[in-house]
Design an enzyme around this catalytic site. Structure first.
Site, mmCIF file in Angstrom:
data_model
loop_
_atom_site.group_PDB
_atom_site.id
_atom_site.type_symbol
_atom_site.label_atom_id
_atom_site.label_comp_id
_atom_site.label_asym_id
_atom_site.label_seq_id
_atom_site.Cartn_x
_atom_site.Cartn_y
_atom_site.Cartn_z
ATOM 1 C CG HIS A 92 -1.918 -1.174 1.111
ATOM 2 N ND1 HIS A 92 -3.071 -1.108 0.377
ATOM 3 C CD2 HIS A 92 -1.864 -2.434 1.601
ATOM 4 C CE1 HIS A 92 -3.700 -2.262 0.454
ATOM 5 N NE2 HIS A 92 -2.991 -3.086 1.188
ATOM 6 C CD GLU A 100 -10.166 -9.183 -6.833
ATOM 7 O OE1 GLU A 100 -9.112 -8.567 -6.642
ATOM 8 O OE2 GLU A 100 -11.253 -8.865 -6.279
ATOM 9 N NE ARG A 128 -1.731 -7.582 -3.598
ATOM 10 C CZ ARG A 128 -2.765 -6.762 -3.793
ATOM 11 N NH1 ARG A 128 -3.989 -7.222 -3.840
ATOM 12 N NH2 ARG A 128 -2.564 -5.462 -3.944
#
Length: 551
Positions: A188, A430, A464
């Site tokens: 983020h 996704e 990820r």
């Protein structure tokens, strides 16, 4: 010269003093007051500071977004001075002979519980307001810096890594760049840096030492280098790179107002990803043609309790109105995995990326979902709002979501509240399962948007967020690109449009592949719009090939 090598995750060159993000210890314990009058004086100072902060925030909102936006902070200021609230704090101080922190916390919890127990929905929503006011006073008592950075000048922010809730609370006007010890290109912090258009480096490791606090440093987000005390040759190279960067920006300015179309007439929609209403300015500045991903979870991450319908409505309305008729795709609540919210009281999961997250939370907690959908549909009366559901794996999930939407629309109709009956509904592609059943899903919705970060994670079985997976986490993998092609073919066969809202959409090297696949829209960080437009306008779609889909 000291050179720290990390991984560049947001391009650009800048210089500034290093400032290490400090997580304050906000644990509050009841302590006996050694000097009760001194505690009262500390409390009065904290309250006065809170009033000054709220007055400044209200004035800023009024100047930037009108009187309506300033109301929240004016309401908070009224709570700071509320007679009953202040009296409760003072009574606790005197009766318990305790520290000011404990008295404020106790009063805040008492008032929040009182509002939450009321029958009126408006009054229930005030529980979150009293929580925010209490936290502001507590922050002032404990010396927690407003906006997370205690500096009078902009800095290069250094940290081990930053949680989503921490990035939301940062004073972004004071950040020149980021460098973190851990993290990844999908963190983020990296996403925020790209949205802001500032350089960022992750994975610097333990070479990034807190003893460097306050040192002047240079950061190169392309090469992943942080440099302290550069020698003359390195300094000259950095200055040259900075000048070229500025010249490139000046050239890109000529792209504003231009159409997003290839030389042979193929049009592509260039939209932007945003994380809060404050990011809309960047969308407009960079000439984004819409918003393809508004991450609504910022409202939940930044709050101490569930955001009310009115609070959500105001945020969505503000963005929809500011975009002046351009499409605004708002993703419903997407928490879980790496985005945890304490007051949701989620059970600890061994593998949260595969657990109860995103749409699964909404379908399991229908009242939370209903509150958000009501706010979204109310906002649809103020602009071209589209609603997007994340983490879809099955057709039944979409149908459940649509049933929830129908119920909300019927409620608003009965209450005489305006909304757009033709609000578009879309889903995120996704997961591999959503790709495999994309033909059936496409018949249920108005659009697809591919979240390439998670699609890569689930397709390649690679976390990820893990910085050490390196070459194994490969968004260019033929399997990921073939999944894009399968979803696109299914969308077009059903007559709906498809876009990409993951970070891969800004990868200029893949633009020819996206054109060959038939992607209709790219939603990227605002600063990626003009570079992509420049590439689109010199491309020839019919000459683009699918060679990258080959193994």
């Amino acid at each position: 010269m000291i050179l720290i090598q990390g991984k560049g995750v947001s391009k650009g060159v800048t210089k500034g003093k290093l400032y290490f993000f400090q997580r304050p210890d906000t644990t509050i314990e009841k302590k006996a007051a050694a000097d009760l009058e001194a505690e009262k004086a500390r409390l009065a100072d904290a309250q006065a500071k809170a009033m000054d902060q709220l007055t400044a925030l209200a004035e800023k909102c009024r100047a930037e977004a009108g009187d309506e936006s300033a109301v929240l902070f004016e309401t908070h200021a009224m709570f700071v001075e509320d007679d009953d609230y202040v009296e409760t704090i003072m009574d606790t101080l005197e009766e318990e002979q305790c520290n000011a922190e404990y008295a404020v916390k106790a009063a805040g919890e008492q008032f929040a519980a009182m509002f939450a127990a009321m029958d009126d929905a408006y009054m229930q929503a005030r529980a979150a307001d009293i929580g925010d006011v209490t936290q502001r006073i507590l922050n002032n008592l404990m010396g927690v810096a407003e906006g997370g950075i205690d500096s009078d000048e902009p800095v290069i922010l250094a940290a081990d890594d930053l949680a989503p809730s921490e990035t939301l609370q940062l004073d972004k006007s004071k950040i020149l760049g980021f460098i973190t010890m851990g993290g990844s290109g999908n963190s983020h912090t990296a996403i925020l840096a790209r949205t802001m258009g500032i350089p960022a480096i992750c994975g610097a490791g333990e070479a990034l030492k807190e003893s460097y606090q306050g040192r002047l440093a240079y950061i190169d987000g392309e090469t992943g280098k942080l440099i302290l005390d550069p020698d003359e040759l390195t300094l000259a190279a950095l200055k040259d790179k900075y000048e070229k960067q500025m010249e490139h920006k000046r050239l890109l300015e000529t792209m504003k107002g231009q159409e997003d179309v290839t030389l042979d007439g193929r049009k592509m929609m260039l939209y932007c990803n945003i994380g809060s209403p404050e990011d809309v300015d960047a969308v407009i500045t960079n000439d984004g043609q819409g918003i393809g991903l508004f991450r609504s979870e910022f409202l939940y991450l930044a709050a101490s309790d569930y955001p009310s319908e009115d609070e959500q409505f105001e945020a969505y309305r503000k963005v929809a109105a500011a975009m002046n008729g351009k499409r605004v795709v708002i993703r419903t609540l997407d928490i879980g995995a790496d985005k945890q919210v304490d007051y949701f009281e989620m059970k600890k999961e061994e593998n949260p990326a595969m657990g109860v997250r995103a749409i699964r939370i909404c379908l399991n907690r229908p009242e939370v979902f209903r509150t958000q959908l009501r706010a979204l549909y109310r906002a649809s009366a103020y602009g071209k709002v589209a609603i997007m559901f994340p983490m879809i794996t099955s057709v039944w999930e979409v149908r459940e979501c649509k049933r929830a939407c129908q119920k909300v629309m019927a409620e608003l109709e009965a209450e005489g509240i305006p909304y757009n009956k033709d609000t578009e509904i879309g889903i995120m592609i996704e997961t591999p399962s959503s790709v495999f059943v994309a033909d059936a899903l496409a018949k249920e919705v108005d659009f697809f948007s591919v979240g390439t970060n998670d699609l890569t994670q689930y397709t390649l079985a690679c976390d990820r967020q893990a910085n050490d997976l390196g070459k194994f986490f490969d968004p260019h993998h033929p399997a990921v690109l073939r999944a894009l092609k399968m979803a696109t073919d299914a969308a077009h066969a059903a007559g709906i449009w498809i876009g990409i809202c993951g970070e891969l959409g800004a990868d200029i090297s893949l633009l020819p592949t996206f054109l060959a696949i038939g992607i209709d829209e790219l939603s990227v960080s605002p600063t990626s719009v003009l570079p992509l437009r420049a590439e689109i306008r010199k491309s020839i779609a019919k000459t683009c090939t699918l060679e990258k889909l080959e193994c």
